[in-house]
Design a protein around this motif. Structure first.
Motif, PDB file in Angstrom:
ATOM      1  N   LEU A  60       0.828  -1.208   0.000  1.00  0.00           N
ATOM      2  CA  LEU A  60       0.000   0.000   0.000  1.00  0.00           C
ATOM      3  C   LEU A  60       0.862   1.258   0.000  1.00  0.00           C
ATOM      4  O   LEU A  60       0.478   2.282  -0.576  1.00  0.00           O
ATOM      5  CB  LEU A  60      -0.940  -0.003   1.203  1.00  0.00           C
ATOM      6  N   ARG A  61       2.015   1.210   0.634  1.00  0.00           N
ATOM      7  CA  ARG A  61       2.940   2.355   0.558  1.00  0.00           C
ATOM      8  C   ARG A  61       3.386   2.572  -0.885  1.00  0.00           C
ATOM      9  O   ARG A  61       3.458   3.714  -1.359  1.00  0.00           O
ATOM     10  CB  ARG A  61       4.166   2.098   1.440  1.00  0.00           C
ATOM     11  N   CYS A  62       3.698   1.481  -1.574  1.00  0.00           N
ATOM     12  CA  CYS A  62       4.090   1.598  -2.981  1.00  0.00           C
ATOM     13  C   CYS A  62       2.963   2.232  -3.793  1.00  0.00           C
ATOM     14  O   CYS A  62       3.206   3.124  -4.615  1.00  0.00           O
ATOM     15  CB  CYS A  62       4.432   0.225  -3.555  1.00  0.00           C
ATOM     16  N   GLY A  66       2.715   5.803  -6.015  1.00  0.00           N
ATOM     17  CA  GLY A  66       2.585   5.627  -7.458  1.00  0.00           C
ATOM     18  C   GLY A  66       3.583   4.642  -8.033  1.00  0.00           C
ATOM     19  O   GLY A  66       3.885   4.690  -9.231  1.00  0.00           O
ATOM     20  N   MET A  67       4.072   3.710  -7.207  1.00  0.00           N
ATOM     21  CA  MET A  67       5.071   2.738  -7.644  1.00  0.00           C
ATOM     22  C   MET A  67       4.379   1.439  -8.055  1.00  0.00           C
ATOM     23  O   MET A  67       3.675   0.830  -7.244  1.00  0.00           O
ATOM     24  CB  MET A  67       6.065   2.452  -6.511  1.00  0.00           C
ATOM     25  N   ASP A  93      -4.536  -0.805 -11.479  1.00  0.00           N
ATOM     26  CA  ASP A  93      -3.644  -0.149 -12.438  1.00  0.00           C
ATOM     27  C   ASP A  93      -2.216  -0.081 -11.915  1.00  0.00           C
ATOM     28  O   ASP A  93      -1.261   0.007 -12.699  1.00  0.00           O
ATOM     29  CB  ASP A  93      -4.146   1.265 -12.760  1.00  0.00           C
ATOM     30  N   LEU A  94      -2.057  -0.146 -10.591  1.00  0.00           N
ATOM     31  CA  LEU A  94      -0.726  -0.069  -9.991  1.00  0.00           C
ATOM     32  C   LEU A  94      -0.251  -1.393  -9.411  1.00  0.00           C
ATOM     33  O   LEU A  94       0.949  -1.619  -9.290  1.00  0.00           O
ATOM     34  CB  LEU A  94      -0.696   0.995  -8.886  1.00  0.00           C
ATOM     35  N   CYS A  95      -1.186  -2.233  -9.013  1.00  0.00           N
ATOM     36  CA  CYS A  95      -0.803  -3.480  -8.336  1.00  0.00           C
ATOM     37  C   CYS A  95      -1.451  -4.690  -8.996  1.00  0.00           C
ATOM     38  O   CYS A  95      -2.674  -4.833  -8.988  1.00  0.00           O
ATOM     39  CB  CYS A  95      -1.183  -3.418  -6.854  1.00  0.00           C
ATOM     40  N   GLN A  96      -0.629  -5.558  -9.534  1.00  0.00           N
ATOM     41  CA  GLN A  96      -1.121  -6.828 -10.051  1.00  0.00           C
ATOM     42  C   GLN A  96      -1.322  -7.794  -8.882  1.00  0.00           C
ATOM     43  O   GLN A  96      -0.500  -7.842  -7.962  1.00  0.00           O
ATOM     44  CB  GLN A  96      -0.128  -7.434 -11.035  1.00  0.00           C
ATOM     45  N   PHE A  97      -2.393  -8.555  -8.929  1.00  0.00           N
ATOM     46  CA  PHE A  97      -2.690  -9.483  -7.828  1.00  0.00           C
ATOM     47  C   PHE A  97      -2.937 -10.873  -8.403  1.00  0.00           C
ATOM     48  O   PHE A  97      -3.858 -11.067  -9.202  1.00  0.00           O
ATOM     49  CB  PHE A  97      -3.925  -9.016  -7.053  1.00  0.00           C
TER      50      PHE A  97
END
Length: 210
Positions: A60-62, A66-67, A93-97
């Motif tokens: 969540l910090r990433c 915007g990382m 859009d930012l994190c693949q799960f």
């Protein structure tokens, strides 16, 4: 000019200010010797609760920075967790799960199936880690797969040493982290179990456990 009269209170404040000034100077000296960035290997292990929770906190910090990041779940794939809902619904859009596991080994009761799921998860993990655009990859509960020899520890260590991009962070969670993994890691945290509600007959709670 008004003269300041020393009192026990003002003396205490002065001592505190002097102590903090010395501590800051020492800290600044230490920080002056630190430079550059490094993609870290991070291990969360131990019998206590919080290993996956801490890993998801980093994810969540990433997201907040915007990382681009990614999660591969090796055991809890069948679970409907709050982390999974949040990341797939709002931050895809930012994190693949990738939920690759099928539950704990006593639930599947099929070793060959568990090994196949673990290997599929590792192949996906390698694909994600190799992508330099992804800044953090969380390998949730991979330590369990390694403990049961569903994955080859030497292969995992060799891959992290040879193919992980220099600025990519990889977080590996789960009990009983292997000594070789602990030695290779840059940051290792052991969660210590002091008290757990499960032992008092309380089942896993929404928002606390999942």
């Amino acid at each position: 000019m008004t003269e300041t009269i020393a009192t026990p209170e003002t003396d205490d404040l002065a001592r505190h200010a002097s102590k903090m000034a010395k501590k800051k100077a020492a800290r600044d000296k230490i920080m002056a010797g630190k430079e550059g960035e490094k993609g870290m290997i991070i291990v969360h292990t131990g019998a206590g609760k919080g290993k996956s929770s801490s890993g998801f906190g980093m994810i969540l910090r990433c997201v907040a920075h915007g990382m681009p990041c990614a999660v591969v779940q090796f055991i809890k794939g069948a679970w409907d967790t709050g982390e999974r809902r949040l990341l797939t619904t709002h931050f895809s859009d930012l994190c693949q799960f990738h939920a690759m596991g099928e539950g704990f080994t006593w639930e599947t009761q099929d070793k060959a199936r568990d090994i196949a799921a673990a290997k599929a998860g590792w192949e996906k993990a390698k694909e994600l880690i190799r992508d330099p655009a992804i800044r953090m990859v969380l390998l949730d509960e991979i330590n369990i797969a390694l403990r049961y020899d569903y994955l080859d520890l030497s292969e995992v260590l060799a891959f992290l040493a040879e193919e992980k991009p220099p600025l990519t962070h990889v977080v590996l969670t789960g009990r009983n982290a292997a000594e070789g993994l602990i030695e290779a890691a840059d940051l290792v945290t052991e969660m210590t179990l002091i008290k757990h509600p499960f032992r008092s007959g309380i089942k896993a709670q929404v928002g606390v456990e999942f």
